[in-house]
Write a protein that holds these residues in place. Sequence first.
Motif, PDB file in Angstrom:
ATOM      1  N   UNK A   9     -28.689  23.379  -2.589  1.00  0.00           N
ATOM      2  CA  UNK A   9     -28.404  24.340  -3.657  1.00  0.00           C
ATOM      3  C   UNK A   9     -28.785  25.734  -3.166  1.00  0.00           C
ATOM      4  N   UNK A  10     -27.812  26.613  -2.967  1.00  0.00           N
ATOM      5  CA  UNK A  10     -28.089  27.960  -2.484  1.00  0.00           C
ATOM      6  C   UNK A  10     -27.747  29.015  -3.531  1.00  0.00           C
ATOM      7  N   UNK A  11     -28.582  30.047  -3.604  1.00  0.00           N
ATOM      8  CA  UNK A  11     -28.337  31.183  -4.494  1.00  0.00           C
ATOM      9  C   UNK A  11     -28.495  32.441  -3.653  1.00  0.00           C
ATOM     10  N   UNK A  12     -27.399  33.131  -3.406  1.00  0.00           N
ATOM     11  CA  UNK A  12     -27.394  34.291  -2.496  1.00  0.00           C
ATOM     12  C   UNK A  12     -27.057  35.539  -3.314  1.00  0.00           C
ATOM     13  N   UNK A  13     -28.086  36.337  -3.626  1.00  0.00           N
ATOM     14  CA  UNK A  13     -27.942  37.491  -4.506  1.00  0.00           C
ATOM     15  C   UNK A  13     -28.516  38.744  -3.853  1.00  0.00           C
ATOM     16  N   UNK A  14     -28.080  39.933  -4.288  1.00  0.00           N
ATOM     17  CA  UNK A  14     -28.616  41.168  -3.699  1.00  0.00           C
ATOM     18  C   UNK A  14     -30.132  41.295  -3.842  1.00  0.00           C
ATOM     19  N   UNK A  15     -30.644  41.032  -5.049  1.00  0.00           N
ATOM     20  CA  UNK A  15     -32.073  41.108  -5.304  1.00  0.00           C
ATOM     21  C   UNK A  15     -32.438  40.036  -6.329  1.00  0.00           C
ATOM     22  N   UNK A  16     -33.735  39.726  -6.407  1.00  0.00           N
ATOM     23  CA  UNK A  16     -34.261  38.878  -7.475  1.00  0.00           C
ATOM     24  C   UNK A  16     -35.401  39.668  -8.115  1.00  0.00           C
ATOM     25  N   UNK A  17     -35.087  40.459  -9.156  1.00  0.00           N
ATOM     26  CA  UNK A  17     -36.097  41.354  -9.733  1.00  0.00           C
ATOM     27  C   UNK A  17     -37.279  40.606 -10.355  1.00  0.00           C
ATOM     28  N   UNK A  18     -38.330  41.337 -10.575  1.00  0.00           N
ATOM     29  CA  UNK A  18     -39.551  40.775 -11.144  1.00  0.00           C
ATOM     30  C   UNK A  18     -39.290  40.055 -12.463  1.00  0.00           C
ATOM     31  N   UNK A  19     -38.371  40.608 -13.265  1.00  0.00           N
ATOM     32  CA  UNK A  19     -38.133  40.012 -14.578  1.00  0.00           C
ATOM     33  C   UNK A  19     -37.416  38.670 -14.503  1.00  0.00           C
ATOM     34  N   UNK A  20     -37.015  38.245 -13.308  1.00  0.00           N
ATOM     35  CA  UNK A  20     -36.425  36.927 -13.127  1.00  0.00           C
ATOM     36  C   UNK A  20     -37.462  35.853 -12.778  1.00  0.00           C
ATOM     37  N   UNK A  21     -38.737  36.226 -12.710  1.00  0.00           N
ATOM     38  CA  UNK A  21     -39.753  35.292 -12.237  1.00  0.00           C
ATOM     39  C   UNK A  21     -39.769  33.985 -13.020  1.00  0.00           C
ATOM     40  N   UNK A  22     -39.766  34.078 -14.346  1.00  0.00           N
ATOM     41  CA  UNK A  22     -39.859  32.856 -15.148  1.00  0.00           C
ATOM     42  C   UNK A  22     -38.668  31.948 -14.916  1.00  0.00           C
ATOM     43  N   UNK A  23     -37.488  32.516 -14.830  1.00  0.00           N
ATOM     44  CA  UNK A  23     -36.284  31.713 -14.571  1.00  0.00           C
ATOM     45  C   UNK A  23     -36.357  31.056 -13.196  1.00  0.00           C
ATOM     46  N   UNK A  24     -36.769  31.820 -12.182  1.00  0.00           N
ATOM     47  CA  UNK A  24     -36.891  31.268 -10.829  1.00  0.00           C
ATOM     48  C   UNK A  24     -37.923  30.140 -10.803  1.00  0.00           C
ATOM     49  N   UNK A  25     -39.018  30.320 -11.531  1.00  0.00           N
ATOM     50  CA  UNK A  25     -40.046  29.265 -11.585  1.00  0.00           C
ATOM     51  C   UNK A  25     -39.472  27.961 -12.124  1.00  0.00           C
ATOM     52  N   UNK A  26     -38.689  28.045 -13.190  1.00  0.00           N
ATOM     53  CA  UNK A  26     -38.116  26.834 -13.777  1.00  0.00           C
ATOM     54  C   UNK A  26     -37.123  26.191 -12.814  1.00  0.00           C
ATOM     55  N   UNK A  27     -36.291  27.002 -12.168  1.00  0.00           N
ATOM     56  CA  UNK A  27     -35.339  26.470 -11.186  1.00  0.00           C
ATOM     57  C   UNK A  27     -36.078  25.750 -10.064  1.00  0.00           C
ATOM     58  N   UNK A  28     -37.132  26.378  -9.547  1.00  0.00           N
ATOM     59  CA  UNK A  28     -37.902  25.773  -8.460  1.00  0.00           C
ATOM     60  C   UNK A  28     -38.572  24.470  -8.898  1.00  0.00           C
ATOM     61  N   UNK A  29     -39.085  24.466 -10.126  1.00  0.00           N
ATOM     62  CA  UNK A  29     -39.728  23.255 -10.627  1.00  0.00           C
ATOM     63  C   UNK A  29     -38.735  22.107 -10.741  1.00  0.00           C
ATOM     64  N   UNK A  30     -37.507  22.425 -11.138  1.00  0.00           N
ATOM     65  CA  UNK A  30     -36.500  21.388 -11.350  1.00  0.00           C
ATOM     66  C   UNK A  30     -35.853  20.917 -10.034  1.00  0.00           C
ATOM     67  N   UNK A  31     -35.642  21.847  -9.113  1.00  0.00           N
ATOM     68  CA  UNK A  31     -34.882  21.517  -7.905  1.00  0.00           C
ATOM     69  C   UNK A  31     -35.740  21.397  -6.646  1.00  0.00           C
ATOM     70  N   UNK A  32     -37.002  21.846  -6.719  1.00  0.00           N
ATOM     71  CA  UNK A  32     -37.888  21.721  -5.566  1.00  0.00           C
ATOM     72  C   UNK A  32     -37.336  22.420  -4.342  1.00  0.00           C
ATOM     73  N   UNK A  33     -37.538  21.809  -3.167  1.00  0.00           N
ATOM     74  CA  UNK A  33     -37.099  22.470  -1.941  1.00  0.00           C
ATOM     75  C   UNK A  33     -35.631  22.219  -1.622  1.00  0.00           C
ATOM     76  N   UNK A  34     -34.880  21.675  -2.589  1.00  0.00           N
ATOM     77  CA  UNK A  34     -33.428  21.564  -2.378  1.00  0.00           C
ATOM     78  C   UNK A  34     -32.722  22.877  -2.691  1.00  0.00           C
ATOM     79  N   UNK A  35     -33.438  23.861  -3.254  1.00  0.00           N
ATOM     80  CA  UNK A  35     -32.845  25.150  -3.579  1.00  0.00           C
ATOM     81  C   UNK A  35     -33.380  26.228  -2.652  1.00  0.00           C
ATOM     82  N   UNK A  36     -32.522  27.111  -2.236  1.00  0.00           N
ATOM     83  CA  UNK A  36     -32.916  28.281  -1.457  1.00  0.00           C
ATOM     84  C   UNK A  36     -32.371  29.522  -2.152  1.00  0.00           C
ATOM     85  N   UNK A  37     -33.268  30.497  -2.386  1.00  0.00           N
ATOM     86  CA  UNK A  37     -32.867  31.796  -2.919  1.00  0.00           C
ATOM     87  C   UNK A  37     -32.833  32.783  -1.755  1.00  0.00           C
ATOM     88  N   UNK A  38     -31.693  33.424  -1.524  1.00  0.00           N
ATOM     89  CA  UNK A  38     -31.610  34.492  -0.536  1.00  0.00           C
ATOM     90  C   UNK A  38     -31.477  35.817  -1.273  1.00  0.00           C
TER      91      UNK A  38
END
Length: 361
Positions: A9-38
């Motif tokens: 699972x890849x997510x390739x975006x220009x930036x991941x702003x601070x206000x996305x922290x909670x969303x990123x945390x939930x994604x990471x908790x659900x998908x573990x190391x199968x997800x990569x954010x670039x």
Amino acid sequence: MARPARVKHGIYLPVVPRYRQACVDVIDEQLGDTVTHWAGDAHITETVRTGTASPNLVTVRNHFLLGRKVLWQWGHFSEAISAEVLVVDLNPRDLSAWFFLAARRLLRRRTVAWGHLFPRAGRSSPTARVRKVMRRLAHGTIIYDYASVDFAKSELPGQPVWVAPNALYRQADLAPIDTTARRHRILYVGRLVAEKSIDRLLTGFARSGLADRGATLTIVGDGPEKPALAKLAADLGITAATEFLPGVYDAAALRALYAETICSVSPGYAGLSITQSLGFGVPIVVSENELHAPEIELDRTGGVLYYDATTDDGLATALVRAHDNPDQINGEDLRAYVHDNYSAEAMATGVIAALRGADPR
């Protein structure tokens, strides 16, 4: 953390702003190391920067062209192209997104575009048609608002559309509001940049006369306009009733500020500030003359109060009206609606469903 040989699972975006922290945390908790954010460091709008921490975040380099009008990202192309599924930015100015959409379409690999269905200029603007072309290259779209789903489906029948409602906080952070605090603040929270028209708020507050009635104008945030805004407050004679606080990012600290707030204000165009304010049970005053972000759909709650920016006293009048009618809106109803529909969990659920190819709800 060791990365898998092939990104699932890849997510390739220009930036991941601070206000996305909670969303990123939930994604990471659900998908573990199968997800990569670039992501890179800064966006085309320089004050929008990556500020999220994640063990799955990989840094790429952002390059800006044509006087910072378009963006090209560089790094980890082979991993992104070979990912089982890749989410890219639904933004015509992101040249990397075009590259991935075209390359992965030729390779028959599933790619999802994530972003605003329309630019702020609306569905009739030229770039809205360009976004539709990006969506045609993709295998599905993630959008930020519920209101655009039917139109998105009608534009490209048969293509799935997922909603990741633009959210800031987890449900646990959107706790019941404190009804015991004395409400005396008129509040702005956000970047201190010219496009936010914060000078309009200072002028409106001065015209309202609320400083003489015990109200405090509280401006929370950082940015290049801060010195000019402080000078304007002095010129308007409201320095004693105006306070400038640095950016506050802790949900509990923000909840305490909002508990003392009569109404918040987004004097220019409004976006996530609507979700934030209503999520803490506070109505927000916005201009009826601006092209707002999709979060304006939250006006269905009754918590969005409009003012006429074309008149000198429009904002002042709206502030006085909100001040004099503090119980006109049930703050707990506002909070509960955001808690149930615009949480980080709801946002992450939409993204995860798109990554997994699950049927949109």
